[in-house]
Design a protein around this motif. Structure first.
Motif, PDB file in Angstrom:
ATOM      1  N   HIS A   9      39.817  42.943  39.861  1.00 57.16           N
ATOM      2  CA  HIS A   9      39.195  44.023  40.720  1.00 57.16           C
ATOM      3  C   HIS A   9      38.814  45.139  40.379  1.00 57.16           C
ATOM      4  CE1 HIS A   9      43.592  45.054  41.168  1.00 57.16           C
ATOM      5  NE2 HIS A   9      43.043  46.476  41.625  1.00 57.16           N
ATOM      6  N   HIS A  11      39.758  48.700  39.951  1.00 54.86           N
ATOM      7  CA  HIS A  11      40.897  49.289  40.156  1.00 54.86           C
ATOM      8  C   HIS A  11      40.699  50.753  40.237  1.00 54.86           C
ATOM      9  CE1 HIS A  11      45.017  50.289  40.623  1.00 54.86           C
ATOM     10  NE2 HIS A  11      45.165  51.053  39.836  1.00 54.86           N
ATOM     11  N   CYS A  14      40.797  51.420  43.810  1.00 52.73           N
ATOM     12  CA  CYS A  14      42.128  51.561  44.286  1.00 52.73           C
ATOM     13  C   CYS A  14      42.688  53.237  44.370  1.00 52.73           C
ATOM     14  CB  CYS A  14      43.088  50.644  43.699  1.00 52.73           C
ATOM     15  SG  CYS A  14      42.993  48.868  43.781  1.00 52.73           S
ATOM     16  N   HIS A  48      48.962  48.657  39.199  1.00 54.50           N
ATOM     17  CA  HIS A  48      49.916  47.993  40.120  1.00 54.50           C
ATOM     18  C   HIS A  48      51.418  47.644  39.765  1.00 54.50           C
ATOM     19  CE1 HIS A  48      46.901  47.674  43.312  1.00 54.50           C
ATOM     20  NE2 HIS A  48      45.893  47.570  42.456  1.00 54.50           N
TER      21      HIS A  48
HETATM   22 ZN   LIG Z   1      44.077  48.117  41.985  1.00 52.53          ZN
END
Ligand SMILES: [Zn+2]
Ligand SMILES: [Zn+2]
Ligand SMILES: [Zn+2]
Ligand SMILES: [Zn+2]
Lengths: 165, 165
Positions: A9, A11, A14, A48
């Motif tokens: 993804h 990030h 995020c 993460h």
């Molecule tokens: Zn992420």
DNA sequence: TTGATTATTGTTATAATATAACATAACATG
DNA sequence: CATGTTATGTTATATTATAACAATAATCAA
């Protein structure tokens, strides 16, 4: 089923989303996301993988922030109080919270290969905990739910030997 | 429903049963429950309150055992390997295992008033964990499930003000 | 604006938890 | 006994976290 941490993804999204979310949330709550607090949150969100307090401290030191343990532990305490991160007790490390708007304890999947953590909020688990506690007349205040194993991505890799690639 | 830790019971029976169980289990497995290992297990079983490594160490020292940290950590590692106790990660303390015959991770209720811990082996929780993990293609190796709250006994006491007694 | 008040950060020291590394002793087995 | 293995002793150090108090910065009422 979309897992975030364990699947590819963007990030950077995020990170930026977590930070802007934290900024507006702190503004709304009338608490101060000071430079060191925000920087700790950014560092926690760098990946993460749960990160330890002293690793955070080392990064802060490199960047010219004050670098004594209380600095980072205070920031972690603030961020935890504001539900912006969680501590993973089984590894003494910290991960960003995906859903800081509503106070909660997460349930965590920790991959022992890639060391990433995914927070869940499973109704199955919540209900099962409640049922078990009720059976004993036990009133739940909070909980630590950390599931260690192998994530789908790492399972796939281990099942695809080099020779097949 | 019979909770053990949280309800009145003959705790000397818990201790003697845990020790004799451990003795036969170690004999069957061909491993040695040496004096320091057995003494650590007895100390852990002194109550249903999880006990810390350095508290164990202090007791050993008073009794004339060797009292350097490796001594107690080695004993704890042995006992843990033999499934004779569990570590509670959220409090860095150790409790005796109620069911050392079959390897397992327990689920724990921890009362924040009386500080006692009760191990569960809830099929609800086990199933919920499995369902949640499966949804993410995650393969579980082990887990940490620690539920903090107030036990029935302590709830009852708090609902019975002194004036009523 | 000033001064009081509170929140935040700086600083030093230390507590609490856990392991590394290597030496010695006890035990098991042929 | 000689040997390999397991367990313990010993010293030092790593890792994680907090106490205590001083200094600074933000906030807010008068
Ligand atoms: Zn992420
Ligand atoms: Zn993984
Ligand atoms: Zn008992
Ligand atoms: Zn209780």
């Amino acid at each position: 089923m979309q897992a975030t941490a364990f699947s590819p993804h963007d990030h950077t999204h995020c990170i930026s989303s977590a930070i802007s979310h934290a900024q507006s949330l702190c503004a709304n709550r009338g608490v101060r996301l000071t430079p060191v607090r925000q920087r700790v949150l950014e560092l926690v969100w760098q990946s993460h993988q749960p990160i330890g307090a002293y690793e955070l401290l080392a990064s802060l030191a490199k960047e010219g922030f004050n670098s004594a343990p209380p600095t980072v532990y205070r920031a972690l305490e603030f961020l935890s109080d504001q539900d912006l991160l969680h501590k993973l007790e089984s590894v003494n490390a910290y991960v960003g919270c995906c859903n800081p708007d509503t106070p909660h304890q997460g349930h965590f999947l920790l991959c022992q290969i890639c060391h990433q953590a995914q927070e869940l909020d499973s109704q199955y688990i919540t209900l099962a905990l409640k049922l078990s506690a009720d059976q004993h007349g036990f009133e739940i205040q909070h909980h630590t739910i950390e599931i260690v194993g192998t994530c789908q991505g790492c399972l796939d890799k281990s099942k695809t030997p080099e020779s097949v690639l």
